[in-house]
Design an enzyme around this catalytic site. Structure first.
Site: not given
Length: 456
Positions: A133, A262
Site C-alpha cells: 500500500c 479490486a
C-alpha cells in the site's frame, strides 16, 4: 451504531468450521477478492464468495489497533466484531467465511504483527502482511510499501509470523513491483524463503498512479522465477482485472496461479462469476442493504459501499438518491420493504456450504484458450486469420482508482500518436484515449491543431 451484544462466545447455532489449513493449492486456479480499505466489508466479501470468489481478503488493519481490540459476537447473526474505542467495530467477520478469509495486517514490527495475528487467528484462515500500500496512512509508520525499501524488516516480520503462528494458519505477503526487474526478483527470492504459502504481486510500482495500466508483462518472469525454486508458493496477480473471463486472459499472459480483483469488485461484487449480475439497482442493491442490516453492518460502511456500485445510465436513480440522503437503515423503510435479511444470508450460507461437494467455478487447470505471448508478438491469430490482441482494454474497464475516484483510463494506448500530452505542458490531466481497432490498419494521427492548442 453499537453492536448488539457483549458476549465473548459464539452463538450455539453457528457451527465452527473444521481447522482445515490453507495450502498453496488453495490459492491456485481461482479469482480472488482483493483487500480494500472500506470497500472490503463483510457483506461484500460474503456476496463475492456466493458469486464465485475462491478466497476473500479483508481490509488492511494496523497491528496496534488490533492488539487493543475487543472481540464481540452478535447473538442474532453470529457476526464477530473487533471493536476499538467507543465500541465501534474496526473489523467484522463471520464464521461461514472463515475457511476462505485472509486477514491482512499492516505492520512494521515483528512482535506487534504476531500479537495482532494471534488476536484474530481463531476467526480467519490466513494472515497476510501488507507490503504494497503506497498511501500515507500506511507508509508513514514504515508499513505498507515502505517495507519494499526495507527488505530485512519485511522478511523478519514474515519469518516471525510463520514461526509463531500455528501450522493451520497460512502466511502470505502482498508486494508491488520494484522499478528494476532484477531488484524485484531479488526481493521475491528473500520473501519466498521465509516460508510463506502465497505471494500476491500488484503489477504496479510504488510511485505509479492508479490510472496507469498495470505492468502485467513483467509478472511472467517473476512467476517463472518462483517456480524455478522448486518450492510450493502460489503467485497471484493483482492489477486491472475486471472479471472472470479477463482473469483467464491475464493468467495466460502472466502464468500466475490465480488473479485478484479490486476495483471491478468494488463496483460489482458479483464479477467473480462468468455471468455477473447487471443493472445492480434492480438485482443487487436491495438484497445488499438487507444483508447489511441483518449483519448489523455500520450504516456509514453500507452507504459507502453502495455508493461505489457501478450504475447504468438508464437506471432508476431514486434508490441511490435515497441511500445518499439516508442517515440510517430506517430512512429506507419505504423503498426496502421487509428488512429480514435472513433469506439473503441463508442463500449465501447454502452457497458456501455447497463448496464441500461442488467447488466454486475455478480458472481452468489446463492451458487456457488464450496462449501467452512474447512482447514482440503482441497478438495471436485465430483460426479465421483475424488478429486477437491479448493486451487490449477490456470493455467497461474503469482503471484502478482510489475508492472515491472513477477514471476512464484504458489499458494501453493504440499507438504513439494517441499518447496524451504531459500534464506539465497541457495544464490538464486527461485520460488516455481508448484504443479502437480500425479496418484501415490502425487509427490515423490526430490533427496537429489538437496538439498546438496546448501550447497556445
Amino acid at each position: 451504531m453499537s453492536r448488539r451484544s457483549l458476549s465473548s462466545s459464539p452463538p450455539r447455532d453457528i457451527k465452527r468450521p473444521r481447522l482445515i489449513p490453507l495450502t498453496p493449492d488453495d490459492y491456485r486456479n481461482g479469482v480472488m477478492l482483493a483487500p480494500m480499505v472500506r470497500s472490503g466489508a463483510l457483506p461484500t466479501r460474503l456476496f463475492a464468495l456466493k458469486h464465485g470468489a475462491k478466497l476473500v481478503w479483508g481490509p488492511e488493519m494496523v497491528d496496534k489497533a488490533m492488539v487493543l481490540a475487543e472481540r464481540v459476537v452478535d447473538p442474532i447473526s453470529g457476526t464477530i466484531s473487533y471493536n476499538g474505542k467507543q465500541e465501534r467495530a474496526m473489523f467484522t467477520c463471520h464464521p461461514i467465511e472463515k475457511p476462505y478469509l485472509i486477514f491482512q495486517v499492516g505492520s512494521a514490527d515483528p512482535d506487534l504483527a504476531v500479537q495482532a495475528a494471534r488476536v484474530v487467528m481463531d476467526d480467519v484462515s490466513g494472515i497476510e502482511l501488507n507490503c504494497g500500500c503506497p498511501k500515507p496512512f500506511s507508509t508513514h509508520a514504515g508499513m505498507g510499501a515502505a517495507l519494499l525499501t526495507n527488505p530485512d524488516l519485511l522478511c523478519s516480520i514474515l519469518t516471525a509470523l510463520r514461526r509463531e503462528l500455528p501450522p493451520h494458519i497460512s502466511v502470505s505477503a502482498k508486494i508491488r513491483l520494484l522499478p528494476k526487474q532484477e531488484d524485484t526478483l531479488s526481493l521475491v527470492e528473500r520473501i519466498v524463503n521465509t516460508g510463506i504459502n502465497c505471494l500476491t504481486i500488484h503489477c504496479r510500482t510504488r510511485n505509479m498512479r492508479p490510472r496507469e495500466r498495470a505492468l502485467i508483462h513483467r509478472l511472467k518472469e517473476v512467476v517463472d522465477f518462483v517456480k524455478g525454486f522448486g518450492g510450493d508458493v502460489a503467485v497471484i496477480e493483482n492489477g486491472d482485472c475486471v472479471g472472470f473471463e479477463d482473469a483467464r486472459r491475464i493468467r495466460s499472459i502472466t502464468g500466475a496461479d490465480s488473479v485478484m480483483i479490486a476495483t471491478a469488485a468494488e463496483a460489482n461484487p458479483t464479477v467473480f462469476s462468468p455471468t455477473p449480475l447487471t443493472n445492480l439497482e434492480e438485482t443487487f442493491i436491495l438484497p445488499y442493504l438487507r444483508l447489511c442490516k441483518y449483519l448489523d453492518n455500520h450504516w456509514a460502511s453500507t452507504k459507502f459501499c453502495v455508493s461505489q456500485f457501478k450504475a447504468r445510465k438508464s437506471a432508476n436513480k431514486a434508490l441511490r438518491e435515497a441511500v445518499i440522503k439516508a442517515k440510517g437503515y430506517t430512512d429506507l423503510d419505504a423503498l426496502v420493504g421487509t428488512w429480514t435479511g435472513d433469506e439473503e444470508f441463508t442463500a449465501i450460507k447454502a452457497s458456501i456450504e455447497a463448496r464441500a461437494t461442488a467447488p466454486p467455478i475455478l480458472l481452468p487447470l489446463s492451458e487456457d484458450t488464450l496462449q501467452p505471448q512474447s512482447q514482440s508478438q503482441g497478438s495471436a491469430t485465430s483460426s479465421g486469420g483475424d488478429e486477437i490482441s491479448t493486451t487490449i482494454t477490456p470493455s467497461g474497464w474503469r482503471g484502478n482508482p482510489d475508492p472515491t475516484v472513477v477514471n476512464d483510463a484504458p489499458f494501453l494506448p493504440a499507438n504513439e500518436h494517441r499518447i496524451h500530452i504531459p500534464a506539465g505542458v497541457s495544464k490538464q490531466d486527461p485520460g488516455t484515449p481508448t484504443p479502437h481497432r480500425l479496418s484501415g490498419g490502425g487509427p490515423p494521427p490526430l490533427p496537429l491543431c489538437r496538439y498546438l492548442r496546448f501550447f497556445l
